[in-house]
Design a protein around this motif. Structure first.
Motif, PDB file in Angstrom:
ATOM      1  N   ASN A  87       0.778  -1.248   0.038  1.00 52.76           N
ATOM      2  CA  ASN A  87       0.092  -0.271  -0.117  1.00 52.76           C
ATOM      3  C   ASN A  87       0.882   1.186  -0.145  1.00 52.76           C
ATOM      4  O   ASN A  87       1.937   1.285   0.460  1.00 52.76           O
ATOM      5  N   PHE A  88       0.311   2.231  -0.419  1.00 54.63           N
ATOM      6  CA  PHE A  88       0.912   3.572  -0.322  1.00 54.63           C
ATOM      7  C   PHE A  88       0.032   4.890  -0.037  1.00 54.63           C
ATOM      8  O   PHE A  88      -1.048   4.631  -0.482  1.00 54.63           O
ATOM      9  N   PHE A  89       0.662   5.704   0.462  1.00 51.64           N
ATOM     10  CA  PHE A  89      -0.392   6.965   0.779  1.00 51.64           C
ATOM     11  C   PHE A  89       0.701   8.202   0.283  1.00 51.64           C
ATOM     12  O   PHE A  89       1.523   8.596   0.919  1.00 51.64           O
ATOM     13  N   ASN A  90      -0.201   8.679  -0.687  1.00 57.64           N
ATOM     14  CA  ASN A  90       0.437  10.169  -1.354  1.00 57.64           C
ATOM     15  C   ASN A  90       0.045  11.250  -0.355  1.00 57.64           C
ATOM     16  O   ASN A  90      -1.031  11.572  -0.270  1.00 57.64           O
ATOM     17  N   CYS A  91       0.942  12.024   0.158  1.00 57.03           N
ATOM     18  CA  CYS A  91       0.671  13.209   1.169  1.00 57.03           C
ATOM     19  C   CYS A  91       0.654  14.351   0.186  1.00 57.03           C
ATOM     20  O   CYS A  91       1.295  14.523  -0.783  1.00 57.03           O
ATOM     21  N   PHE A 103       6.077   0.045  -4.273  1.00 61.93           N
ATOM     22  CA  PHE A 103       5.744   0.882  -5.405  1.00 61.93           C
ATOM     23  C   PHE A 103       6.695   1.807  -5.616  1.00 61.93           C
ATOM     24  O   PHE A 103       7.299   2.646  -4.547  1.00 61.93           O
ATOM     25  N   PHE A 104       7.002   2.382  -6.896  1.00 60.46           N
ATOM     26  CA  PHE A 104       7.983   3.534  -6.898  1.00 60.46           C
ATOM     27  C   PHE A 104       7.590   4.146  -8.346  1.00 60.46           C
ATOM     28  O   PHE A 104       7.021   3.415  -9.160  1.00 60.46           O
ATOM     29  N   ASP A 105       8.287   5.443  -8.331  1.00 60.37           N
ATOM     30  CA  ASP A 105       7.836   6.082  -9.622  1.00 60.37           C
ATOM     31  C   ASP A 105       8.917   5.818 -10.826  1.00 60.37           C
ATOM     32  O   ASP A 105      10.199   5.372 -10.323  1.00 60.37           O
ATOM     33  N   ASN A 106       8.275   5.713 -11.874  1.00 59.34           N
ATOM     34  CA  ASN A 106       9.237   5.452 -13.152  1.00 59.34           C
ATOM     35  C   ASN A 106       8.743   6.473 -14.163  1.00 59.34           C
ATOM     36  O   ASN A 106       7.801   7.082 -14.172  1.00 59.34           O
ATOM     37  N   GLU A 107       9.467   6.524 -15.484  1.00 67.25           N
ATOM     38  CA  GLU A 107       9.022   7.343 -16.440  1.00 67.25           C
ATOM     39  C   GLU A 107       7.647   7.235 -17.080  1.00 67.25           C
ATOM     40  O   GLU A 107       6.940   7.959 -17.713  1.00 67.25           O
ATOM     41  N   ASN A 108       6.920   5.945 -16.601  1.00 69.34           N
ATOM     42  CA  ASN A 108       5.643   5.689 -17.145  1.00 69.34           C
ATOM     43  C   ASN A 108       4.535   5.607 -15.704  1.00 69.34           C
ATOM     44  O   ASN A 108       3.347   5.092 -16.221  1.00 69.34           O
ATOM     45  N   GLY A 109       4.898   6.052 -14.838  1.00 72.59           N
ATOM     46  CA  GLY A 109       4.108   5.800 -13.918  1.00 72.59           C
ATOM     47  C   GLY A 109       4.355   5.294 -12.533  1.00 72.59           C
ATOM     48  O   GLY A 109       5.501   5.809 -11.920  1.00 72.59           O
ATOM     49  N   TYR A 110       3.673   4.179 -12.043  1.00 75.80           N
ATOM     50  CA  TYR A 110       4.534   3.198 -10.919  1.00 75.80           C
ATOM     51  C   TYR A 110       4.976   2.222 -11.567  1.00 75.80           C
ATOM     52  O   TYR A 110       4.572   1.542 -12.650  1.00 75.80           O
ATOM     53  N   ASP A 111       5.861   1.397 -10.679  1.00 70.60           N
ATOM     54  CA  ASP A 111       6.318   0.137 -10.948  1.00 70.60           C
ATOM     55  C   ASP A 111       6.578  -0.460  -9.485  1.00 70.60           C
ATOM     56  O   ASP A 111       6.534   0.190  -8.419  1.00 70.60           O
ATOM     57  N   TYR A 112       6.792  -1.517  -9.621  1.00 73.21           N
ATOM     58  CA  TYR A 112       6.946  -2.394  -7.905  1.00 73.21           C
ATOM     59  C   TYR A 112       8.177  -3.253  -8.057  1.00 73.21           C
ATOM     60  O   TYR A 112       8.683  -4.082  -8.977  1.00 73.21           O
ATOM     61  N   GLY A 113       9.071  -3.130  -7.132  1.00 74.54           N
ATOM     62  CA  GLY A 113      10.230  -4.157  -7.110  1.00 74.54           C
ATOM     63  C   GLY A 113      11.235  -3.684  -5.775  1.00 74.54           C
ATOM     64  O   GLY A 113      10.569  -2.813  -5.054  1.00 74.54           O
ATOM     65  N   VAL A 114      12.196  -3.963  -5.800  1.00 74.22           N
ATOM     66  CA  VAL A 114      12.985  -3.568  -4.938  1.00 74.22           C
ATOM     67  C   VAL A 114      13.497  -2.130  -4.852  1.00 74.22           C
ATOM     68  O   VAL A 114      13.945  -1.700  -6.101  1.00 74.22           O
ATOM     69  N   LYS A 143       6.378   0.088  11.026  1.00 75.25           N
ATOM     70  CA  LYS A 143       7.329   0.882  10.323  1.00 75.25           C
ATOM     71  C   LYS A 143       6.856   1.568   9.041  1.00 75.25           C
ATOM     72  O   LYS A 143       6.118   0.511   8.367  1.00 75.25           O
ATOM     73  N   ILE A 144       7.178   2.748   8.719  1.00 76.85           N
ATOM     74  CA  ILE A 144       6.723   3.303   7.511  1.00 76.85           C
ATOM     75  C   ILE A 144       7.780   4.160   6.736  1.00 76.85           C
ATOM     76  O   ILE A 144       8.504   5.044   7.432  1.00 76.85           O
ATOM     77  N   ALA A 145       7.858   3.445   5.612  1.00 74.29           N
ATOM     78  CA  ALA A 145       9.026   4.127   4.855  1.00 74.29           C
ATOM     79  C   ALA A 145       8.684   5.626   4.168  1.00 74.29           C
ATOM     80  O   ALA A 145       7.396   5.847   3.870  1.00 74.29           O
ATOM     81  N   LEU A 146       9.522   6.482   4.313  1.00 73.83           N
ATOM     82  CA  LEU A 146       9.209   7.951   3.795  1.00 73.83           C
ATOM     83  C   LEU A 146       9.818   7.987   2.473  1.00 73.83           C
ATOM     84  O   LEU A 146      10.964   8.111   2.194  1.00 73.83           O
ATOM     85  N   TYR A 147       9.158   7.926   1.231  1.00 73.51           N
ATOM     86  CA  TYR A 147       9.769   8.032  -0.123  1.00 73.51           C
ATOM     87  C   TYR A 147       9.567   9.569  -0.801  1.00 73.51           C
ATOM     88  O   TYR A 147       8.317   9.871  -0.872  1.00 73.51           O
ATOM     89  N   TRP A 148      10.617  10.230  -0.596  1.00 77.93           N
ATOM     90  CA  TRP A 148      10.538  11.638  -1.116  1.00 77.93           C
ATOM     91  C   TRP A 148      10.635  11.526  -2.402  1.00 77.93           C
ATOM     92  O   TRP A 148      11.583  10.894  -2.941  1.00 77.93           O
ATOM     93  N   HIS A 149       9.910  12.003  -3.304  1.00 80.73           N
ATOM     94  CA  HIS A 149       9.992  12.229  -4.880  1.00 80.73           C
ATOM     95  C   HIS A 149       9.671  13.569  -5.409  1.00 80.73           C
ATOM     96  O   HIS A 149       9.008  14.407  -4.598  1.00 80.73           O
TER      97      HIS A 149
END
Length: 113
Positions: free
Chosen positions: A22-26, A51-62, A107-113
């Motif tokens: 899951n993810f929550f966009n602040c 989930f993480f950002d890529n040039e096409n939107g979102y992707d999922y992986g390490v 634990k909540i990861a903080l993904y700054w983008h």
């Protein structure tokens, strides 16, 4: 610090893999973001998948770095809840209301983008 923050709740399965399904966009909330700079954080495990950002939107992986090459970190909910979203940041207030319902050691990861 970047302009956007995505919160990634960290889970662990029976094989000891760490991931976030899951993810929550602040909302942009510099009042909150400045407070988040002050709380304790730790690096995510090297095998963390989400989930993480890529040039096409979102992707999922390490993922263990932000798009800016910075180390991806996490904070405990008990520490996140010491920070308060701005009164006008309604999405962030809703996210914080949800976080209050989870165990404080989550634990909540903080993904700054």
């Amino acid at each position: 610090m970047s302009l956007l923050l995505r919160l990634l709740p960290i889970e662990q399965n029976d094989e000891a893999l760490t991931f976030s399904g899951n993810f929550f966009n602040c909302d942009k909330d510099y009042f909150l973001f400045e407070q988040l700079e002050q709380i304790p954080k730790s690096p995510v495990p090297p095998d963390f998948e989400s989930f993480f950002d890529n040039e096409n939107g979102y992707d999922y992986g390490v993922i263990n770095k932000t798009p800016y090459g910075e180390e991806l970190t996490y904070a405990l909910i008990k520490d996140l809840l010491k920070c308060n979203p701005h009164a006008e940041a309604k999405t962030n207030q809703a996210i914080w209301a949800y976080l209050k319902q989870l165990p404080p050691q989550t634990k909540i990861a903080l993904y700054w983008h």
